[in-house]
Design an enzyme around this catalytic site. Structure first.
Site, PDB file in Angstrom:
ATOM      1  N   ILE A   1       0.961  -1.236  -0.010  1.00 53.70           N
ATOM      2  CA  ILE A   1       0.065   0.029  -0.056  1.00 53.70           C
ATOM      3  C   ILE A   1       0.817   1.410   0.087  1.00 53.70           C
ATOM      4  O   ILE A   1       1.644   1.456   1.029  1.00 53.70           O
ATOM      5  CB  ILE A   1      -0.727   0.037   1.387  1.00 53.70           C
ATOM      6  CG1 ILE A   1      -1.642  -1.335   1.403  1.00 53.70           C
ATOM      7  CG2 ILE A   1      -1.877   1.217   1.170  1.00 53.70           C
ATOM      8  CD1 ILE A   1      -2.360  -1.437   2.558  1.00 53.70           C
ATOM      9  N   GLU A   2       0.920   1.836  -1.291  1.00 49.04           N
ATOM     10  CA  GLU A   2       1.744   3.218  -1.314  1.00 49.04           C
ATOM     11  C   GLU A   2       1.313   4.380  -0.711  1.00 49.04           C
ATOM     12  O   GLU A   2       0.198   4.467  -0.446  1.00 49.04           O
ATOM     13  CB  GLU A   2       2.435   3.203  -2.790  1.00 49.04           C
ATOM     14  CG  GLU A   2       3.322   1.903  -2.965  1.00 49.04           C
ATOM     15  CD  GLU A   2       3.764   1.977  -4.220  1.00 49.04           C
ATOM     16  OE1 GLU A   2       3.415   2.686  -5.335  1.00 49.04           O
ATOM     17  OE2 GLU A   2       4.818   0.999  -4.822  1.00 49.04           O
TER      18      GLU A   2
ATOM     19  N   GLU B   1       4.291  -7.964   2.702  1.00 49.03           N
ATOM     20  CA  GLU B   1       4.373  -8.719   3.923  1.00 49.03           C
ATOM     21  C   GLU B   1       4.039  -8.479   5.339  1.00 49.03           C
ATOM     22  O   GLU B   1       3.422  -8.837   6.129  1.00 49.03           O
ATOM     23  CB  GLU B   1       6.156  -9.200   3.955  1.00 49.03           C
ATOM     24  CG  GLU B   1       6.375 -10.015   2.584  1.00 49.03           C
ATOM     25  CD  GLU B   1       6.899  -9.012   1.629  1.00 49.03           C
ATOM     26  OE1 GLU B   1       6.518  -7.850   1.435  1.00 49.03           O
ATOM     27  OE2 GLU B   1       7.987  -9.197   1.060  1.00 49.03           O
TER      28      GLU B   1
HETATM   29  N1  THU Z   1       7.324  -4.085  -1.730  1.00 51.93           N
HETATM   30  C1  THU Z   1       6.782  -5.184  -0.929  1.00 51.93           C
HETATM   31  O1  THU Z   1       5.657  -5.079  -0.874  1.00 51.93           O
HETATM   32  N2  THU Z   1       7.533  -6.240  -0.370  1.00 51.93           N
HETATM   33  C2  THU Z   1       8.718  -6.266  -0.541  1.00 51.93           C
HETATM   34  O2  THU Z   1       9.233  -7.240   0.045  1.00 51.93           O
HETATM   35  C3  THU Z   1       9.606  -5.404  -1.361  1.00 51.93           C
HETATM   36  C4  THU Z   1       8.992  -4.314  -2.037  1.00 51.93           C
HETATM   37  C5  THU Z   1       6.771  -2.980  -2.272  1.00 51.93           C
HETATM   38  C6  THU Z   1       6.946  -1.743  -1.906  1.00 51.93           C
HETATM   39  C7  THU Z   1       6.657  -0.844  -2.726  1.00 51.93           C
HETATM   40  O3  THU Z   1       5.360  -0.491  -2.767  1.00 51.93           O
HETATM   41  C8  THU Z   1       7.029  -1.664  -4.013  1.00 51.93           C
HETATM   42  O4  THU Z   1       6.976  -2.902  -3.507  1.00 51.93           O
HETATM   43  C9  THU Z   1       8.292  -1.057  -4.735  1.00 51.93           C
HETATM   44  O5  THU Z   1       9.332  -0.963  -3.884  1.00 51.93           O
END
Ligand code: THU
Length: 135
Positions: free
Chosen positions: A43-44, A55
């Site tokens: 979720i950004e 995770e």
């Molecule tokens: N991201 C994850 O959800 N899990 C990870 O283990 C690595 C990165 C997400 C964070 C961000 O929304 C996107 O991937 C790019 O970094």
């Protein structure tokens, strides 16, 4: 639950990813010792810092519902929702896992239900800082 089923749930969870900034969708499926599965997506946020990984979403959902013990987690991710490579958990997520899981906790990173790598938390985060340091 077998690995393939857990991976399918992780891939399914990718569709809920809110990732308008990176375009990188991640899904996770966490199996608790209770037998329940908790899914999560990344979720950004426009301010970037508040972004949370798939995770951690899965872990925080589970912990907030009373779970404390976990067996394994499956993770899948890729640009524009297409999985082309293995996505390993970031360092912050590994540290969150270490709060609740032992060294033998299994982390499955998958390209598909048949194409995946299994690592333990001990493999991915050796010599970690933990609650024992604060005793
Ligand atoms: N991201 C994850 O959800 N899990 C990870 O283990 C690595 C990165 C997400 C964070 C961000 O929304 C996107 O991937 C790019 O970094």
């Amino acid at each position: 639950m077998d690995n393939k089923k857990l991976i399918c749930k992780a891939i399914e969870a990718m569709k809920y990813s809110y990732s308008p900034y990176s375009g990188f969708a991640v899904g996770a499926a966490l199996l608790a010792k209770s037998g329940k599965v908790y899914t999560g997506c990344n979720i950004e946020n426009a301010a970037f810092g508040p972004t949370v990984c798939a995770e951690r979403t899965a872990f925080f959902k589970a912990v907030s519902e009373g779970e404390r013990e976990f067996e394994k987690i499956a993770v899948a991710g890729g640009k524009n929702g297409k999985v082309t490579d293995y996505a390993f958990p970031c360092g912050v997520c590994r540290q969150v896992m270490a709060e609740f899981c032992k060294k033998d906790f299994e982390i499955i990173t998958a390209k598909s239900g048949k194409d995946y790598i299994i690592r333990t938390l001990g493999d991915l985060l050796p010599e970690n800082f933990g609650k024992n340091n604060l005793e």
